[in-house]
Design an enzyme around this catalytic site. Sequence first.
Site, PDB file in Angstrom:
ATOM      1  CG  ASP A   1      36.507   2.485  30.393  1.00 45.74           C
ATOM      2  OD1 ASP A   1      35.269   2.470  30.431  1.00 45.74           O
ATOM      3  OD2 ASP A   1      37.158   3.534  30.243  1.00 45.74           O
TER       4      ASP A   1
ATOM      5  CG  ASP B   1      30.941  -0.301  37.716  1.00 39.83           C
ATOM      6  OD1 ASP B   1      31.458   0.672  38.307  1.00 39.83           O
ATOM      7  OD2 ASP B   1      29.724  -0.393  37.509  1.00 39.83           O
ATOM      8  CB  VAL B   2      35.948   2.297  39.628  1.00 34.24           C
ATOM      9  CG1 VAL B   2      37.026   2.142  38.570  1.00 34.24           C
ATOM     10  CG2 VAL B   2      35.037   3.492  39.338  1.00 34.24           C
TER      11      VAL B   2
ATOM     12  CG  ASN C   1      40.963   9.152  33.786  1.00 35.85           C
ATOM     13  OD1 ASN C   1      41.094  10.365  33.635  1.00 35.85           O
ATOM     14  ND2 ASN C   1      40.216   8.414  32.955  1.00 35.85           N
TER      15      ASN C   1
ATOM     16  CE1 TYR D   1      33.345  15.613  37.657  1.00 30.70           C
ATOM     17  CE2 TYR D   1      33.849  17.940  37.951  1.00 30.70           C
ATOM     18  CZ  TYR D   1      34.183  16.693  37.450  1.00 30.70           C
ATOM     19  OH  TYR D   1      35.352  16.530  36.731  1.00 30.70           O
TER      20      TYR D   1
ATOM     21  CE  LYS E   1      36.239  14.449  39.414  1.00 29.74           C
ATOM     22  NZ  LYS E   1      37.086  13.278  39.128  1.00 29.74           N
TER      23      LYS E   1
ATOM     24  CB  ILE F   1      40.296  18.349  29.258  1.00 27.80           C
ATOM     25  CG1 ILE F   1      41.156  18.889  30.422  1.00 27.80           C
ATOM     26  CG2 ILE F   1      41.131  17.598  28.238  1.00 27.80           C
ATOM     27  CD1 ILE F   1      42.253  19.843  30.050  1.00 27.80           C
TER      28      ILE F   1
ATOM     29  CB  THR G   1      37.040  14.381  27.249  1.00 28.66           C
ATOM     30  OG1 THR G   1      36.164  14.900  28.255  1.00 28.66           O
ATOM     31  CG2 THR G   1      38.478  14.713  27.597  1.00 28.66           C
TER      32      THR G   1
HETATM   33  P1  NAP Z   1      35.171  10.767  29.807  1.00 37.99           P
HETATM   34  O1  NAP Z   1      35.499  11.316  28.475  1.00 37.99           O
HETATM   35  O2  NAP Z   1      33.724  10.660  30.179  1.00 37.99           O
HETATM   36  O3  NAP Z   1      35.880   9.364  30.015  1.00 37.99           O
HETATM   37  C1  NAP Z   1      35.768   8.738  31.271  1.00 37.99           C
HETATM   38  C2  NAP Z   1      35.944   7.253  31.124  1.00 37.99           C
HETATM   39  O4  NAP Z   1      35.700   6.662  32.418  1.00 37.99           O
HETATM   40  C3  NAP Z   1      34.902   6.644  30.175  1.00 37.99           C
HETATM   41  O5  NAP Z   1      35.473   5.620  29.405  1.00 37.99           O
HETATM   42  C4  NAP Z   1      33.874   6.123  31.151  1.00 37.99           C
HETATM   43  O6  NAP Z   1      33.045   5.094  30.642  1.00 37.99           O
HETATM   44  C5  NAP Z   1      34.761   5.619  32.270  1.00 37.99           C
HETATM   45  N1  NAP Z   1      33.998   5.355  33.480  1.00 37.99           N
HETATM   46  C6  NAP Z   1      32.986   6.093  33.995  1.00 37.99           C
HETATM   47  N2  NAP Z   1      32.475   5.498  35.067  1.00 37.99           N
HETATM   48  C7  NAP Z   1      33.172   4.348  35.240  1.00 37.99           C
HETATM   49  C8  NAP Z   1      33.100   3.296  36.179  1.00 37.99           C
HETATM   50  N3  NAP Z   1      32.171   3.270  37.146  1.00 37.99           N
HETATM   51  N4  NAP Z   1      33.984   2.283  36.097  1.00 37.99           N
HETATM   52  C9  NAP Z   1      34.918   2.271  35.107  1.00 37.99           C
HETATM   53  N5  NAP Z   1      35.019   3.229  34.173  1.00 37.99           N
HETATM   54  C10 NAP Z   1      34.148   4.257  34.238  1.00 37.99           C
HETATM   55  O7  NAP Z   1      35.863  11.668  30.941  1.00 37.99           O
HETATM   56  P2  NAP Z   1      37.164  12.605  30.869  1.00 37.99           P
HETATM   57  O8  NAP Z   1      36.727  13.960  30.501  1.00 37.99           O
HETATM   58  O9  NAP Z   1      38.251  11.945  30.110  1.00 37.99           O
HETATM   59  O10 NAP Z   1      37.521  12.680  32.424  1.00 37.99           O
HETATM   60  C11 NAP Z   1      38.464  11.811  33.044  1.00 37.99           C
HETATM   61  C12 NAP Z   1      38.654  12.276  34.482  1.00 37.99           C
HETATM   62  O11 NAP Z   1      39.132  13.621  34.506  1.00 37.99           O
HETATM   63  C13 NAP Z   1      37.366  12.267  35.312  1.00 37.99           C
HETATM   64  O12 NAP Z   1      37.644  11.862  36.614  1.00 37.99           O
HETATM   65  C14 NAP Z   1      36.940  13.718  35.283  1.00 37.99           C
HETATM   66  O13 NAP Z   1      36.117  14.057  36.373  1.00 37.99           O
HETATM   67  C15 NAP Z   1      38.280  14.412  35.310  1.00 37.99           C
HETATM   68  N6  NAP Z   1      38.224  15.776  34.788  1.00 37.99           N
HETATM   69  C16 NAP Z   1      37.849  15.993  33.486  1.00 37.99           C
HETATM   70  C17 NAP Z   1      37.779  17.310  33.021  1.00 37.99           C
HETATM   71  C18 NAP Z   1      37.384  17.619  31.620  1.00 37.99           C
HETATM   72  O14 NAP Z   1      37.203  18.818  31.333  1.00 37.99           O
HETATM   73  N7  NAP Z   1      37.244  16.673  30.721  1.00 37.99           N
HETATM   74  C19 NAP Z   1      38.078  18.376  33.870  1.00 37.99           C
HETATM   75  C20 NAP Z   1      38.445  18.108  35.177  1.00 37.99           C
HETATM   76  C21 NAP Z   1      38.525  16.802  35.629  1.00 37.99           C
HETATM   77  P3  NAP Z   1      31.452   5.424  30.430  1.00 37.99           P
HETATM   78  O15 NAP Z   1      31.390   6.193  29.156  1.00 37.99           O
HETATM   79  O16 NAP Z   1      30.831   4.072  30.410  1.00 37.99           O
HETATM   80  O17 NAP Z   1      30.982   6.250  31.598  1.00 37.99           O
END
Ligand code: NAP
Length: 257
Positions: free
Chosen positions: A37, A63-64, A90, A156, A160, A189, A191
């Site tokens: 992360d 950083d990915v 993720n 987005y 995806k 979800i 988050t």
């Molecule tokens: P989140 O709460 O924002 O957590 C994402 C994590 O990824 C954060 O710790 C973030 O750090 C980190 N991250 C972002 N950019 C990064 C980078 N360049 N390098 C390394 N780490 C990075 O997101 P989430 O809701 O858990 O979502 C996780 C995944 O599920 C994502 O791919 C999202 O698109 C997918 N998803 C989520 C939902 C939903 O409803 N939550 C629905 C469909 C799909 P920072 O805070 O620094 O950015």
Amino acid sequence: MNRVKQKTCVITGAALGIGRACALHLADEGANIAVFDRLDEAGNTLVKELQARGVNARYWHVDVTSEKNVQVAMAETAEHFGGIEVLVNNAGIAGVNKPTHEVTEAEWDLVQSVNVKGVFFCTKHAIPFMKKAGRGSIINLSSIYGLIGAPDSPPYHASKGAVRLMSKTDAMIYAPDKIRVNSIHPGFIWTPMVENHLRGTGAADIDAARAEVGKLHPLGHIGEPDDIAWGVVYLASEESKFVTGSELVIDGGYTAH
Ligand code: NAP
């Protein structure tokens, strides 16, 4: 308890939200955990929590979007744990929520660089270790927004949708190496990503906004990170040994309309 015993799992964006839940559940099922992360404090806190439970876990600042960063961290992970068997792609960002004709090139590129190029870099640099292990499972977090349209967040949706097909292509390329590649498609979800998204729409009452979005799902509510983590555990385990190139939809019925 031992569904992923002694497999080393790399989880990107694992400090928060869905990634964090995946790390906790995979660890409960016997895995070694590499937390990637860019949120060092939250990432290190998670690792301490895992280590306190007796889990073999370590944090890497990654950083990915940086190929060098990803390459070095994958190599260090393989060295530290003795290999890599599972990659959970993720890390992702929501990006801007405005109509296509108002999106700037920089806003477009930012979302693609994390959500698409990040998946490419992590896959590229995990594959050699999976080939060496003679097996592997790559789990890519797409979204319901990678399956169907909605009138918001164009960069987005594009990202995806790309992840969905990258998963199928890599599933076919690496099947002879016994490396499986699948995508997961969550509904909404709860988050930090979704909370920030709702705040960005100007919602004054966040609980009411959450309930409103919940109604889009036939089951009547938003999901929890654990709902996705259980799917990840299944795809990481040998229970899914005949599953590759598939789309696991976990969305409370959102796409059943
Ligand atoms: P989140 O709460 O924002 O957590 C994402 C994590 O990824 C954060 O710790 C973030 O750090 C980190 N991250 C972002 N950019 C990064 C980078 N360049 N390098 C390394 N780490 C990075 O997101 P989430 O809701 O858990 O979502 C996780 C995944 O599920 C994502 O791919 C999202 O698109 C997918 N998803 C989520 C939902 C939903 O409803 N939550 C629905 C469909 C799909 P920072 O805070 O620094 O950015």
